[in-house]
Write a protein that holds these residues in place. Structure first.
Motif, short mmCIF file in Angstrom:
data_model
loop_
_atom_site.label_atom_id
_atom_site.label_comp_id
_atom_site.label_asym_id
_atom_site.label_seq_id
_atom_site.Cartn_x
_atom_site.Cartn_y
_atom_site.Cartn_z
N GLN A 332 0.83 -1.21 0.00
CA GLN A 332 0.00 0.00 0.00
C GLN A 332 0.87 1.26 0.00
N GLN A 333 2.15 1.09 0.40
CA GLN A 333 3.07 2.23 0.42
C GLN A 333 3.61 2.56 -0.97
N LYS A 347 -9.18 3.99 -2.09
CA LYS A 347 -8.49 4.77 -1.06
C LYS A 347 -8.62 6.24 -1.36
N ASN A 351 -2.09 7.34 3.41
CA ASN A 351 -1.68 6.56 4.58
C ASN A 351 -2.16 5.12 4.47
N ILE A 352 -1.34 4.20 4.98
CA ILE A 352 -1.75 2.79 5.03
C ILE A 352 -2.86 2.64 6.06
N MET A 377 7.17 -0.52 7.78
CA MET A 377 6.40 0.70 7.51
C MET A 377 7.08 1.95 8.07
N VAL A 461 -3.33 1.85 11.27
CA VAL A 461 -3.01 0.42 11.28
C VAL A 461 -3.21 -0.12 12.69
#
Length: 571
Positions: A332-333, A347, A351-352, A377, A461
């Motif tokens: 996701q990054q 999304k 941000n994750i 992360m 998260v």
């Protein structure tokens, strides 16, 4: 100021200030006269006028005291200026005494600080610097010492100050050795192989940036910078090489220079830290400050434990399908992945966001995997032990659930960060709600309802770990994006764990067989415990050798024990 008033009004030899100055009576009288003029709004006085007032004027006897004036200039107590035009370079003491008669004299900043009796810098602290800024503050104080020394060109008077500088530099080195922060200054100095004099010039210019001084500040000028590293005129001329074209400071783009015309029409030069280097230093300061802010925020509450992860996800031995799933979460990054998710409306920010459950027997690497994800992360972890949530007081457990999430939000907002929230042993939150009608059942259900509500609203998260998922409430399934099972490792993974955990450079007996050990169905935590217990046996034995039979004995004890519990007793 009582001592200063006495110095102005009493016989100079009887005053406390005179005794501390350790100067001659004539030098004391000159300083006393300058002080009287200073408090009467006349900070600069012509040398002839000053001496004729302080001493007898008959037959020009005051000329005998020009040497005392020169001594005070050498000591850095007074400075000279060429009347209405411009201050003379404080590093240049004119060889001719008579030339002093054409100049004005005034008290130096150094002497004014002495009069205010500023407290001496304490060198009692020996602990590590808390951050880069605390260290930088001492470096700037060090530059102030060198600025004072630049006034004092007489070896007789500057020996004491040189000792102070040496002690202060030793003090900085002592604290730096114990410090763990990233020292960007030291990195720059090593990268460009700067010697001590070049470092002093660089820090002096950095001090001007941090104190937001005017770009026309005299402290940026060529001679002022060179005076910090020069003992005399010859030394100053030789040290010009550090600020000439071709020097490391200039050629490597660490500093830049601008030329300008002085009041006399002469070309002078001022220097500045280059923008790229300055940003490099400031950006490190920002990261450093963010970490300190987070640490301070955690100290203010008693809920979370702050953990800085040390292992990467690649360091964890786990089944291939679990590795792939965790790798996809981390993707996701990736910029391309983010762009696709945003274009599809999946999304809306960079941000994750992930709510994850790790479930499985104790010792299978759930917590270690959570910390490793955080490392990948580049995030810190706020860990909470959910077994602490239950309270014997009705209603308090529900309040504690809200407090977890409210405190997390407060920490994030105050630090402008979003660390991973780790809820360890979250069994009671995730179990099926009870249909009974007792007060305790209702309280438990209410606590779970609040937990469901907070999970629904959570941004960021969150990782929850649990040993049991048989009684998992379906309502929670919809709130979590990923439910990842951690099983006891298979043979090939157990073999990798034995190879990784076994100590290196030790002696095994002839019967030792790694594959035989890997055949036993142990978790990663159990394997590590067996190795530690066997190592203890080897350490106390006569030969200091790892025996296969000791490994097998430790394994049998582990298998006979209740290792599916949350706590394991052993070495």
């Amino acid at each position: 100021m009582q001592d200063f008033r006495e110095f102005l009004t009493m016989s100079v030899e009887k005053t406390k200030i005179f005794k501390e100055l350790k100067c001659s009576k004539n030098e004391g009288l000159i300083l006393q006269e300058l002080c009287k003029n200073y408090v009467n709004a006349n900070p600069s006085v012509n040398t002839s006028s000053l001496l004729s007032t302080a001493f007898k004027n008959k037959n020009y006897e005051f000329l005998d005291y020009l040497q005392d004036v020169k001594n005070l200039i050498a000591r850095g107590f007074i400075v000279q200026s060429s009347g209405f035009l411009k201050a003379i370079n404080s590093n240049k003491i004119q060889n001719s005494k008579l030339s002093l008669l054409q100049n004005d004299l005034s008290l130096s900043e150094y002497f004014l600080e002495f009069l205010e009796n500023k407290p001496r810098i304490s060198l009692d602290k020996t602990e590590a610097y808390t951050d880069f800024l605390e260290y930088l503050k001492d470096e700037f104080t060090r530059i102030e010492f060198y600025e004072k020394l630049s006034f004092m060109k007489s070896n007789f008077y500057n020996i004491e100050l040189k000792k102070e500088i040496a002690n202060f530099e030793k003090y900085i080195k002592t604290r730096l050795k114990k410090s763990k922060f990233y020292n960007v200054l030291n990195a720059i100095f090593k990268e460009y192989a700067l010697e001590k004099k070049e470092q002093i010039i660089f820090i002096a210019l950095l001090k001007e940036e941090y104190t937001l001084s005017d770009e026309n500040s005299s402290n940026r000028e060529l001679n002022s910078l060179l005076s910090l590293i020069s003992e005399n005129e010859l030394d100053l001329r030789q040290n010009k090489k550090f600020l000439d074209e071709g020097s490391k400071l200039i050629d490597n783009g660490l500093i830049e220079g601008d030329e300008f015309f002085s009041n006399f029409g002469q070309i002078n030069k001022s220097f500045f830290i280059s923008d790229d280097i300055l940003q490099r230093i400031i950006n490190v300061r920002g990261k450093q400050s963010a970490k300190i802010k987070l640490e301070n925020a955690i100290k203010e509450q008693d809920i979370f434990e702050l953990i800085e992860p040390s292992t990467d996800i690649k360091d964890v031995i786990m089944p291939e399908n679990t590795q792939i799933l965790l790798a996809n979460i981390l993707k996701q990054q990736d910029k391309k992945v983010l762009e696709r998710l945003n274009s599809w409306g999946i999304k809306t920010n960079k941000n994750i966001e992930a709510k994850i459950i790790f479930y499985g027997p104790a010792g299978t690497g759930k917590t270690m995997s959570a910390l490793s994800i955080a490392k990948s992360m580049k995030k810190a972890v706020l860990s909470f032990d959910c077994s602490k949530i239950l309270s014997k007081w009705v209603g308090e457990s529900e309040q504690n659930v809200r407090k977890i999430f409210d405190t997390y939000k407060h920490v994030c907002n105050s630090c402008k960060q979003s660390p991973i929230l780790l809820l360890n042993e979250a069994d009671q939150f995730l179990s099926t709600r009870i249909s009974g009608g007792s007060g305790s059942d209702k309280m438990h259900n209410q606590m779970q309802n609040i937990f469901l509500e907070q999970i629904e609203r959570f941004n960021g998260v969150l990782i929850a770990t649990t040993n049991f998922l048989e009684s998992f409430d379906s309502a929670f399934s919809r709130r979590f994006d990923y439910k990842i099972e951690f099983k006891k490792p298979e043979f090939k993974d157990r073999l990798k764990m034995w190879q990784k955990f076994l100590p290196k450079n030790v002696e095994f007996d002839e019967e030792f067989n790694l594959k035989t050990l890997a055949n036993y169905e142990l978790s990663g935590a159990q394997i590590l415990m067996v190795i530690k217990n066997t190592a203890l046996r080897a350490a106390v034995s006569k030969e200091g050798k790892f025996l296969m039979q000791d490994f097998l004995d430790s394994i049998r004890k582990e298998l006979d024990s209740s290792f599916d519990k949350s706590k394991i007793v052993g070495f």
